[in-house]
Structures are given as structure tokens and as C-alpha cells.
Design a protein around this motif. Structure first.
Motif, PDB file in Angstrom:
ATOM      1  N   SER A 149       0.820  -1.223   0.000  1.00  0.00           N
ATOM      2  CA  SER A 149       0.000   0.000   0.000  1.00  0.00           C
ATOM      3  C   SER A 149       0.849   1.267   0.000  1.00  0.00           C
ATOM      4  O   SER A 149       0.547   2.210  -0.759  1.00  0.00           O
ATOM      5  N   ALA A 153       0.791   4.239  -2.943  1.00  0.00           N
ATOM      6  CA  ALA A 153       0.628   5.664  -2.645  1.00  0.00           C
ATOM      7  C   ALA A 153       1.766   6.486  -3.261  1.00  0.00           C
ATOM      8  O   ALA A 153       1.543   7.580  -3.800  1.00  0.00           O
ATOM      9  N   ALA A 156       1.233   6.769  -7.067  1.00  0.00           N
ATOM     10  CA  ALA A 156       0.198   7.751  -7.378  1.00  0.00           C
ATOM     11  C   ALA A 156       0.712   9.170  -7.169  1.00  0.00           C
ATOM     12  O   ALA A 156       0.469  10.067  -7.989  1.00  0.00           O
ATOM     13  N   ALA A 197      -6.287   3.832  -6.442  1.00  0.00           N
ATOM     14  CA  ALA A 197      -5.346   4.947  -6.281  1.00  0.00           C
ATOM     15  C   ALA A 197      -5.306   5.849  -7.511  1.00  0.00           C
ATOM     16  O   ALA A 197      -4.548   6.829  -7.534  1.00  0.00           O
TER      17      ALA A 197
END
Length: 450
Positions: A149, A153, A156, A197
Motif C-alpha cells: 500500500s 501511494a 500515485a 489509487a
């Protein structure tokens, strides 16, 4: 296609023609000084594409054909990422400007093995050194088994808008034969989390010809992938080259499907994808009809470079990292393959160029012919030769292999217009090879055509 044609031409050892001439012809005749001159000569208005190679992964599949190293500690990856940032900044200084960039591709290995904060730093260095256009495609290759995760992030945040997920096969028998176990659920979770995302353009990479693989298992993998509806598929034949990839010696040749079975697997995958609404792009890509690549194909704007089929029409591709290849109007350059040699060069403030190739006018002519064949399955030899100040009849005379392809029905030749027969598309590398003036010197370095 007749089975005997697939058996005859499909067994040839041929390049994938992501460049022409191909990398076995690179030499130290082109080094760092030559690359520096080529960089200085790039026109002010030119736009570049960037390729960044990350040669690390968390585990080594026995079927891997990548230049990669298993990394069990964070330190060597962090040191390497720092070298990448330095190289990006150094190349930008050679250019003496913030050159516009419209494509960025992170390849490997597994680029997402870099720590999220380090990836953010690397993207930041690229954006400071180059003017990344708002419309730029920023793509990264991903191993779904190790995607976290925090990394999603970071991707993105960095503006990544396309992700290529390695799938290969969902057959557990194949998984254990190649020492790479990946479940459908892991892949689905990675795809879903990337889309959440905002990284919605997904590519899936499939492979046929793997140990113990069957047509049925290929089709089952396709069926399950279609549940996730990626924008693109890339479908490659497994390249068994244990002479060059020592880890492949763990795979017994008796486990591998024969040439006819490989051909049938490739056809089965292609037919299943086309029946599900995907458009075939060249030899090995399939996209949804609304994808930019499908539009480029329809409009005759499709191209091919070291990342395969692309919408990128630029003449400048800058490669960063160990073994990375760059392309400029004058020719090709390649960095030191060994990580230590590459890092040492960058640390000493030098270009890491180890070898390259300076294009001749004949190379440029043949490169355009081969690219059009690989992309469009056709080429107007008269038009291409005229653009290069050459004659189509002279080119045809220099391609004696073409006569056999025409005689066998693989190619249709109408004057100077060449068309690959519709049922012979999987033999397009054999057609392209007819115009390869360097082929006899490099056959041993390549995998079979199908």
C-alpha cells in the motif's frame, strides 16, 4: 497457417526487433565520449522518453530472462537508487536544459522493490531535471506479489498512470516448475488497489511455452485475467537460453512444450483475447479498442522500441541504470551491465556508457522497413526507400530470403508493396529478418521465432 510453415519458420532463432541493428552488434567503438557528443547534438525542440532500469527483485524465477539480481537487503537498492538520481541529474547537465519528456518507463527486475520514499525522491529528481509534460505516460513494471500500500501511494504521488503487472500463468503446475508462485487473488488485489489509487491503465504480461504449460492452462489463465479487464495484454514466448541465463538450467528441456505446441498455445491465447474484444497490436500485444495503442495502429502511428510496441514517436530515448539502452538519432548506447561498474562510473562523475552502435544510412533505411513490418504487417518499400534516397528494387535484390517467404505464401508482394498473409502474422519476425543485413552474425544470441 500450415503446420509445416510454423515448424519451418517458427524454429528459426531471430531477434524481437525492438531495435535495428540489435544489441549483439553494439561494441565499445561507441563509448562515453561519443554519447556525450550525441547528447550535445540533440535539437533544442526535441522531446525525450526516459527508461530507468532497476535490476533487483525479491526472488528469482527460474524462467526469468531479465537482467536482475536478488536483493535481500535494502542497502544495495538504496545505493543504486541514489546512483540513478545522480545519473539523471548528470545527463540533464550534459543537455544544458530541462528537456521535455513525454514517456517514462521504469523496468527491471522489479522497480517497485525501491522503498516508497526513495521512489518519490527519484521521481522528484526526474521532474527537477526534465520538464515532464502534463500528458506524459509514466509506466512502471510491477510484481503483484510484493506490491504494498505505501508503494501504491508513492506511485500515485509520483504521477504514475500505467502499470504493467507480471502474470505469466495461473497454473500451479507451471508455478512450481519455474519457482514462481502467484495466485489470482494476489493479482486481483494489486489491480484493484492500483485502480483505487487512480492508476487505471493496466497491462498484464502473459507467457506461453513455459514448463508443463498446456493450451488448456493458457486459456484458463486468459479467462481469469479477463475477469480483471486490463487495458492491454502483452503475450510473450518463453525464451529458454540457459547458456546466457544460468538459473534456467534448473528447467529440464523435457519439461518444455515443443515447437508445434508453443505455436498452438500462442494461437489459442490470441484467439481468446480477440474473441473477447481485444485488438491485436503487432506480434504480441492486445488492447481494448479505445486504447491509445489501438488508435495509433489504425492511424499508422504505431512504433516499436526497447519496451516493445509503443505510441512514442520520439527520436530520443534516454536510458538510465545498469545495462540500460538509449537511442538517439545517431545510434544506440548501452550502460555498463554490472551494477558495481555502473555505480562506480556514476560515482566518479562519468557517463556509464559501455558500448553502442553508430547507425549508417543503410541501417536507418532497414530499421524503418523492419519497424513498419513489425507494426503494420505491411510496408510500402517504394515510399520508404524514396524517403531515404534509395531504390526499392535494390532493396528487394538484397533480400533473397523474401523469395522463399513469397513462395510459401507467408508474404504477398505486389510490386513494391509487401503484406504479411493474414494467417501468417506469428511469422512476422521471419519477414522482418529478410531485411536484416546483420542477421547471420547474431543468430546464436536470439530465441526461436515462435
Amino acid at each position: 497457417m500450415k503446420a509445416d510453415l510454423a515448424a519451418c519458420y517458427g524454429q528459426e532463432q531471430l531477434p524481437r526487433y525492438t531495435s535495428y541493428p540489435t544489441s549483439p552488434h553494439f561494441s565499445d567503438a561507441v563509448g562515453s565520449d561519443g554519447y556525450a557528443r550525441w547528447l550535445k547534438a540533440i535539437p533544442q525542440h526535441a522531446t525525450a522518453s526516459l527508461y530507468l532500469h532497476v535490476p533487483f527483485c525479491s526472488s528469482m524465477s527460474w524462467s526469468s530472462g531479465c537482467r536482475t539480481t536478488v536483493a535481500n537487503r535494502e542497502e544495495p537498492i538504496a545505493v543504486y537508487e541514489a546512483a540513478l538520481r545522480c545519473e539523471v541529474e548528470f545527463i540533464a547537465r550534459q543537455l544544458d536544459r530541462r528537456m521535455k519528456v513525454n514517456h517514462i518507463h521504469f523496468g527491471g527486475g522489479t522497480p517497485t522493490i525501491i522503498a516508497p520514499e526513495s521512489f518519490t525522491d527519484l521521481i522528484g529528481a526526474i521532474r527537477r531535471s526534465f520538464f515532464v509534460l502534463p500528458s506524459a505516460e509514466i509506466a512502471v513494471e510491477i510484481d503483484p506479489r510484493t506490491l504494498t500500500s505505501p508503494m501504491i501511494a508513492a506511485l500515485a504521488l509520483g504521477g504514475v498512470n500505467r502499470a504493467s503487472l507480471g502474470v505469466q500463468s495461473f497454473d500451479p503446475v507451471v508455478h512450481y516448475a519455474i519457482k514462481r508462485v502467484q495466485s489470482f487473488d494476489e493479482t486481483a488485489a494489486a489491480a484493484d488497489n492500483l485502480r483505487r489509487a487512480g492508476i487505471s491503465d493496466l497491462n498484464f504480461d502473459l507467457i506461453y511455452g513455459l514448463p508443463h504449460q498446456t493450451i488448456a492452462s493458457c486459456l484458463d489463465t486468459v479467462r481469469r485475467c479477463l475477469e480483471l479487464r486490463p487495458q492491454r495484454f502483452a503475450v510473450f514466448g518463453y525464451a529458454h537460453v540457459p547458456t546466457f541465463k544460468k538459473h534456467q538450467r534448473n528447467i529440464e528441456e523435457s519439461w518444455l512444450p515443443d515447437g508445434a505446441e508453443r505455436y498452438n498455445q500462442a494461437c489459442a491465447i490470441a484467439n481468446a483475447l480477440k474473441e473477447s474484444g481485444y485488438v491485436q497490436i503487432g506480434l504480441d500485444h492486445f488492447t481494448l479498442p479505445t486504447d491509445d495503442m489501438a488508435t495509433a495502429l489504425r492511424e499508422g502511428r504505431l512504433h516499436r522500441n526497447f519496451q516493445g510496441y509503443t505510441t512514442d514517436d520520439g527520436a530520443v530515448l534516454l536510458g538510465f541504470g545498469a545495462g540500460a539502452v538509449g537511442q538517439l538519432p545517431q545510434g544506440y548506447v548501452q550502460n555498463e551491465n554490472q551494477i558495481d561498474a555502473y555505480s562506480d562510473a556514476i560515482a566518479s562523475g562519468k557517463l556509464a556508457t559501455a558500448k553502442g552502435y553508430a547507425l549508417t544510412e543503410d541501417d536507418k533505411l532497414r530499421a524503418e522497413i523492419i519497424e513498419r513490418i513489425m507494426c503494420d504487417f505491411s510496408v510500402d518499400l517504394g515510399a520508404v526507400c524514396a524517403r531515404h534516397g534509395s531504390r526499392a528494387d535494390a532493396m528487394l535484390d538484397s533480400a533473397p530470403r523474401l523469395k522463399e517467404l513469397v513462395s510459401d505464401g507467408v508474404v504477398k508482394l505486389d510490386g513494391t508493396s509487401l503484406q504479411v498473409a493474414e494467417n501468417s502474422c506469428l511469422l512476422v519476425r521471419s519477414v522482418a529478418a529478410a531485411f536484416d543485413a546483420h542477421l547471420d552474425q547474431s543468430k546464436r544470441f536470439h530465441n526461436r521465432a515462435i
